[in-house]
Every structure is written in structure tokens, then in C-alpha cells.
Design a protein around this motif. Structure first.
Motif, mmCIF file in Angstrom:
data_model
loop_
_atom_site.group_PDB
_atom_site.id
_atom_site.type_symbol
_atom_site.label_atom_id
_atom_site.label_comp_id
_atom_site.label_asym_id
_atom_site.label_seq_id
_atom_site.Cartn_x
_atom_site.Cartn_y
_atom_site.Cartn_z
ATOM 1 N N ALA A 96 14.329 -51.314 85.962
ATOM 2 C CA ALA A 96 14.799 -49.896 85.249
ATOM 3 C C ALA A 96 16.026 -48.796 86.114
ATOM 4 O O ALA A 96 16.379 -48.592 85.083
ATOM 5 N N ASP A 97 16.339 -49.316 86.823
ATOM 6 C CA ASP A 97 18.347 -48.984 87.376
ATOM 7 C C ASP A 97 18.835 -49.154 86.191
ATOM 8 O O ASP A 97 20.459 -48.249 85.275
ATOM 9 N N VAL A 98 19.231 -50.497 85.743
ATOM 10 C CA VAL A 98 19.919 -50.270 84.510
ATOM 11 C C VAL A 98 19.066 -50.013 82.939
ATOM 12 O O VAL A 98 20.272 -49.296 82.174
ATOM 13 N N ALA A 99 17.581 -50.019 82.823
ATOM 14 C CA ALA A 99 17.760 -48.763 82.195
ATOM 15 C C ALA A 99 17.858 -47.667 82.137
ATOM 16 O O ALA A 99 18.651 -46.625 81.335
ATOM 17 N N TRP A 100 17.912 -46.649 83.538
ATOM 18 C CA TRP A 100 18.731 -45.708 84.141
ATOM 19 C C TRP A 100 20.074 -45.110 83.253
ATOM 20 O O TRP A 100 20.261 -44.290 82.766
ATOM 21 N N ALA A 101 20.812 -46.695 83.727
ATOM 22 C CA ALA A 101 22.022 -46.329 83.627
ATOM 23 C C ALA A 101 22.054 -46.363 82.451
ATOM 24 O O ALA A 101 23.384 -46.131 81.956
ATOM 25 N N ALA A 102 21.761 -46.947 81.451
ATOM 26 C CA ALA A 102 22.254 -47.058 79.397
ATOM 27 C C ALA A 102 21.571 -45.075 79.129
ATOM 28 O O ALA A 102 22.500 -44.957 78.415
ATOM 29 N N LEU A 103 20.061 -44.712 80.179
ATOM 30 C CA LEU A 103 20.366 -43.768 79.237
ATOM 31 C C LEU A 103 21.073 -42.401 79.876
ATOM 32 O O LEU A 103 21.521 -42.010 78.880
ATOM 33 N N ALA A 104 22.111 -42.459 81.318
ATOM 34 C CA ALA A 104 22.925 -42.322 81.419
ATOM 35 C C ALA A 104 23.918 -42.222 80.261
ATOM 36 O O ALA A 104 25.263 -40.811 79.889
#
Length: 317
Positions: A136-144
Motif C-alpha cells: 500500500a505504501d509503495v502505491a501511495w509513493a507511486a501516486l505522489a
């Protein structure tokens, strides 16, 4: 400054006296205090743009950090007896603060306020997610990261190349401020480390201010705007957010803090007439969404992880 505001303070503490000296914030709900603090920061940046007609980015930074350091030193009255480790951390902390502010005001001469704030905000956000192994944090980093690319021109909205590099420097300085701020708060508790770091930052940018601003820094109107920027961008937000953090859970504090890029874009639109392109507005939304998502997901994790923001301190500005 939020990394330095993570510990409860007694009523007689210098930072508590600063809060009392600026009013009675306990009568104001903590979420409103948070929003007022962030709004004050961005209005201060908008006021700083008015200084560019009479002085440079270096001069503006010198005035802001100089007056803010003077006010905080008078209130905190920190001692100068520090160990070598603490002194080194305060020095590095001050240099990161100088880099962040000098780059930010130089960027404001070239890019909209919302763009500078959002790209700078993405720096500590990506650093906080970098060490995570959660999908999930990887996904948030990708979104940012995708949001930053949209803001930078992926959607067709061209921006000044030097301005984007300066925004990247803001992100680096902001990330360093977070990491060093946590270390300083452990070595020099309360607002004393912040006051000393602000003084180091003011001295570091002074040569740029003198070289670029010169005699213009002594103009009464310029000095008055400099005091206004210092109060709006440093002293008032720190006081409001410090009072809010003592009265709300750290996770709620972090959720509200995620709105800062959106507030920067809104203030830029209302006060400066800076209308972002659709792709840039979408990029701001992506960064805000990534910060909100990462905070809320971590907030629903284990009790130990939920307590981590309070132990380590929220993200610093």
C-alpha cells in the motif's frame, strides 16, 4: 516545525509561553487551529511575493529567517552550552532550513505557489514512504510521484525548468528538515532547538540577502513586510500547530496536515491569481491523496504503529 512539537510541554515552557503570548488558543477547536496555521503559512508566502518588487529571493529569505529567529530566541532564550553532537545536529538542521527557504522563495519567482508547495511537500512524504515494505505504501509513493510528474508538465502544462529544479531543492531541504528535526528534538527539547536552528539558518542566508538585496533591506516598507512574513510563515503557524498537537491525536494532526498543498494552491489562486492547469490541479490532488491515504492506512494498523507518530514526531515543515 512539527517534528519539534511532538512532546507535551508544561505551562511554563518557553513554547507554551509563546502560545499564550499570541492569544488564548484553547478557546479554538484544534482542527481549526491547524487550518489557521496552514493558512497563515501560505498567506505569508503570498505576502513574500510582494517583496520581490523591492528585494530578491535572498533578501526575502534573510528577512523572514532573521526576524523569525529574533522572535524565537527572545521567547525560548536557549542556552549555548551544547555538546558536540547536539551542536552538529543543530547546525545541519539550520542549513537544511536555509536551503528549504532560500530555494522556496527563489522558486516562487518562477512557478505558482501551489506548485512550489506541493513539490516541496512531496519530498518528506516520499522519504517517509521510502523505507516501507508495504504494498500500500509503495502505491501511495507511486501516486505522489505521479502527481509531481503531472505538476512538472507531464500533462502539457509547461513550467520554468530552473523553477522546477528549485522546487526539487525545496523537497530535499524539507526532507532533511524532517529527519534532522527529529534528531534535534531528542537532543535539544522543546523550542530551543528550533530557535537555535533558525538562527543558524538566518546567518547562512545573510550573505545572499546582502549580495542581492543590499540597502533595500533597510527600507522601512520592506522591513515591515519582512516582519509580516516572519510572523505569518513561522511564529503564528508554529504557535497554532503546537497548541493543536497537544490537544489532538497525532494521526488526526497528520491527516489535516495532508491538506497543505491544496491550501497553498487555493491561496495562490485567491490572493495571487495563479490558476493552475488541469494537469497541475490533478497533480496536487494526487499528492494530497497519497498523503491522506498513507496516513489513514497506517492509522488503522497495529497499536504500536499507531503510536509511532507521537513518539517520533509528525512531519516537519
Amino acid at each position: 516545525m512539527y517534528a519539534l512539537a511532538s512532546r507535551p510541554l508544561p505551562a511554563g515552557h518557553p513554547a507554551a509561553r509563546l502560545t499564550v503570548a499570541l492569544g488564548r488558543p484553547r478557546a479554538v477547536p484544534p482542527p481549526l487551529l491547524m487550518l489557521l496555521g496552514m493558512l497563515s503559512t501560505q498567506v505569508g508566502a503570498a505576502v513574500a511575493k510582494q517583496l520581490f518588487g523591492s528585494t530578491s529571493a535572498g533578501g526575502t529569505t534573510t528577512l523572514r529567517l532573521g526576524f523569525a529567529a529574533l522572535i524565537l530566541l527572545l521567547v525560548a532564550r536557549p542556552g549555548l552550552r551544547l555538546g558536540w553532537r547536539a551542536a552538529g545536529l543543530v547546525g545541519a538542521f539550520g542549513l537544511s532550513l536555509a536551503l528549504m527557504n532560500l530555494s522556496f522563495y527563489a522558486a516562487l519567482q518562477r512557478v505558482p505557489l501551489g506548485v512550489a508547495v506541493t513539490i516541496g511537500f512531496a519530498g518528506p512524504l516520499l522519504v517517509s514512504l521510502a523505507g516501507s515494505r508495504r504494498a500500500a505504501d509503495v502505491a501511495w509513493a507511486a501516486l505522489a510521484g505521479g502527481g509531481v510528474l503531472l505538476i512538472s508538465g507531464l500533462g502539457g502544462a509547461g513550467l520554468d525548468g530552473v523553477g522546477l529544479l528549485l522546487c526539487a531543492a525545496v523537497a530535499v531541504g524539507w526532507a532533511g528538515y524532517v529527519l534532522l528535526g527529529k534528531a534535534v528534538s531528542a537532543q535539544v527539547p522543546g523550542s530551543r532547538g528550533l530557535a537555535l536552528g533558525m538562527a543558524v539558518a538566518a546567518l547562512a542566508v545573510l550573505p545572499f540577502g546582502v549580495a542581492d538585496g543590499g540597502a533595500a533591506l533597510l527600507d522601512p516598507w520592506t522591513l515591515a513586510l519582512g516582519v509580516a512574513v516572519a510572523l505569518l510563515s513561522s511564529v503564528l503557524p508554529y504557535s497554532a500547530e503546537l497548541a493543536a498537537l497537544r490537544r489532538m491525536p497525532a494521526r488526526v494532526f497528520a491527516v489535516l496536515l495532508s491538506l497543505e498543498p491544496a491550501i497553498g494552491a487555493l491561496v495562490g489562486l485567491v490572493l495571487l491569481g495563479e490558476l493552475l492547469a488541469w494537469s497541475q490541479a490533478l497533480g496536487v490532488a494526487c499528492v494530497v491523496g497519497a498523503a491522506l491515504g498513507a496516513t489513514l492506512v497506517r492509522g488503522s494498523s497495529t497499536p504500536e504503529e499507531r503510536d509511532a507518530p507521537r513518539r517520533n514526531g509528525p512531519r516537519a515543515r
